[in-house]
Design an enzyme around this catalytic site. Structure first.
Site, PDB file in Angstrom:
ATOM      1  N   CYS A  32       0.888  -1.182  -0.014  1.00  0.00           N
ATOM      2  CA  CYS A  32      -0.024   0.114   0.026  1.00  0.00           C
ATOM      3  C   CYS A  32       0.802   1.355  -0.041  1.00  0.00           C
ATOM      4  O   CYS A  32       0.500   2.224  -0.647  1.00  0.00           O
ATOM      5  CB  CYS A  32      -0.941  -0.231   1.149  1.00  0.00           C
ATOM      6  SG  CYS A  32      -0.138   0.005   2.694  1.00  0.00           S
ATOM      7  N   HIS A 307      -1.758   1.406   7.393  1.00  0.00           N
ATOM      8  CA  HIS A 307      -2.030   1.450   6.087  1.00  0.00           C
ATOM      9  C   HIS A 307      -1.859   2.826   5.160  1.00  0.00           C
ATOM     10  O   HIS A 307      -1.881   3.936   5.953  1.00  0.00           O
ATOM     11  CB  HIS A 307      -3.211   0.793   6.082  1.00  0.00           C
ATOM     12  CG  HIS A 307      -4.242   0.674   4.476  1.00  0.00           C
ATOM     13  ND1 HIS A 307      -3.520  -0.190   3.647  1.00  0.00           N
ATOM     14  CD2 HIS A 307      -5.095   1.337   3.968  1.00  0.00           C
ATOM     15  CE1 HIS A 307      -4.003   0.166   2.604  1.00  0.00           C
ATOM     16  NE2 HIS A 307      -5.320   0.534   2.725  1.00  0.00           N
TER      17      HIS A 307
END
Length: 369
Positions: A32, A307
């Protein structure tokens, strides 16, 4: 993504920009950090256009694969899709990143800013080598008994190569030091591809930039050696922006090493960043105006897990990119990533890397704003 893609197309309807593509990127376990930066760079239009142009020149099977060819191929793959929306797997690019840098090989949580830094510097290195190779091939340097003599103008070394990556992202800082005894000012220039700013609670990008350029007094153990006085002297030091980049990348230093904890801690401070930014701490009198077009957001409470997602402005619409997922969002949603006014807040989405484009327009003339 099929349903999400069609949902996005429905949301934009007749306003879907002609020729534009909105594709999510597949996550390969922990990528990510890479996907969020790639989306920000893809919607950095001058950079994308030059990358696509580069690919047109080098797309033949004999060209040796490197990080630049893999990125150019990926951006071309996205821009030439028949569908307007969907998902692409950046497999070759990610494999190349892992091959080039062992830091990104494992499945640990990685830092998006470290990746952006590595990527831009690697692209610059590749372009510089290619340019030098072309120049040496077309006009070999003059050979003399003590090795190779590179032609110099008036005995001065030639200016360093300026690639199109430099033309988009590079700015120049001037580090000024003033001796408080003889008042001589010593100036040293240094280039940057992004600015890393210290942050404070309930602050703004403008105040962080002011702190970055604030005057610091060098005394006691930190005295400055003045060449004119030929001794250590008290001095004043400050950093100013001498040449503004066309694309201003600001990294907010949200991960701080805490001595008492013996580890890094994430600073969830609320730092307001405007959609339109005036850069005032420059050498020129005129303010330089920038427009925000992408934000890489870190989601999570700590530095070693979490994230990354990105918020991107394209053709006056704001979009949310979360790996394979792409959604249309309201402009006001950007404010949710400013940070938290309290230390322990439920919202852990914090703006981490900001991408601003100069409103001066013409990218061919970017020596100043």
């Amino acid at each position: 993504m099929g349903a999400a893609g069609s949902k996005l197309e429905k949301a934009l309807g007749d306003q879907f920009p002609e020729g534009e593509r909105y594709f999510g990127l597949e996550n390969f376990g922990n990528t990510c950090y890479c996907n969020s930066v790639l989306q920000a760079l893809y919607f950095c239009v001058p950079f994308r256009e030059q990358l696509l142009e580069y690919y047109e020149k080098v797309k033949n099977p004999d060209v040796e694969e490197n990080l630049l060819t893999c990125l150019a191929e990926l951006f071309t793959q996205i821009s030439t899709q028949k569908k307007k929306t969907g998902v692409i797997a950046p497999k070759r690019f990610v494999q190349r990143v892992k091959k080039e840098n062992e830091l990104f090989r494992g499945y640990m949580h990685q830092d998006a800013h470290e990746f952006l830094n590595f990527l831009l510097n690697e692209l610059v290195d590749i372009l510089e080598k290619e340019t030098k190779g072309t120049k040496e091939h077309s006009s070999p340097p003059e050979k003399i008994p003590n090795g190779i003599h590179m032609p110099q103008a008036n005995g001065v070394r030639k200016e360093p190569l300026v690639t199109w990556v430099h033309k988009n992202f590079q700015g120049i800082l001037t580090n000024e030091t003033k001796c408080l005894r003889c008042e001589t000012v010593t100036a040293r220039d240094e280039t940057f591809l992004d600015l890393s700013l210290d942050i404070e609670q309930n602050s703004s990008i403008t105040s962080c930039l002011k702190n970055f350029s604030s005057t610091e007094t060098l005394n006691a153990e930190d005295k400055f050696f003045c060449d004119k006085c030929c001794s250590l002297q008290e001095a004043q030091k400050r950093m100013k922006i001498k040449k503004q980049p066309h694309i201003l990348v600001i990294h907010l230093k949200r991960f701080k090493y805490m001595e008492q904890l013996g580890r890094y801690k994430k600073l969830s401070y609320r730092v307001v960043f405007p959609l339109e930014l005036k850069l005032t701490n420059t050498m020129e009198d005129a303010d330089c105006e920038y427009s925000l077009f992408a934000v890489v957001v870190h989601v999570g409470s700590g530095p070693n897990h979490g994230h990354y997602v990105s918020l991107v402005k394209s053709h006056n619409h704001w979009l949310f990119f979360d790996d394979e997922n792409v959604e249309m969002i309201d402009e006001s949603a950007v404010q949710t990533s400013f940070g938290s006014a309290q230390e322990y807040a439920s919202n852990t989405d914090h703006g981490y890397i900001l991408f601003y484009e100069s409103l001066a327009g013409n990218n061919n003339n970017i020596t100043s704003c």
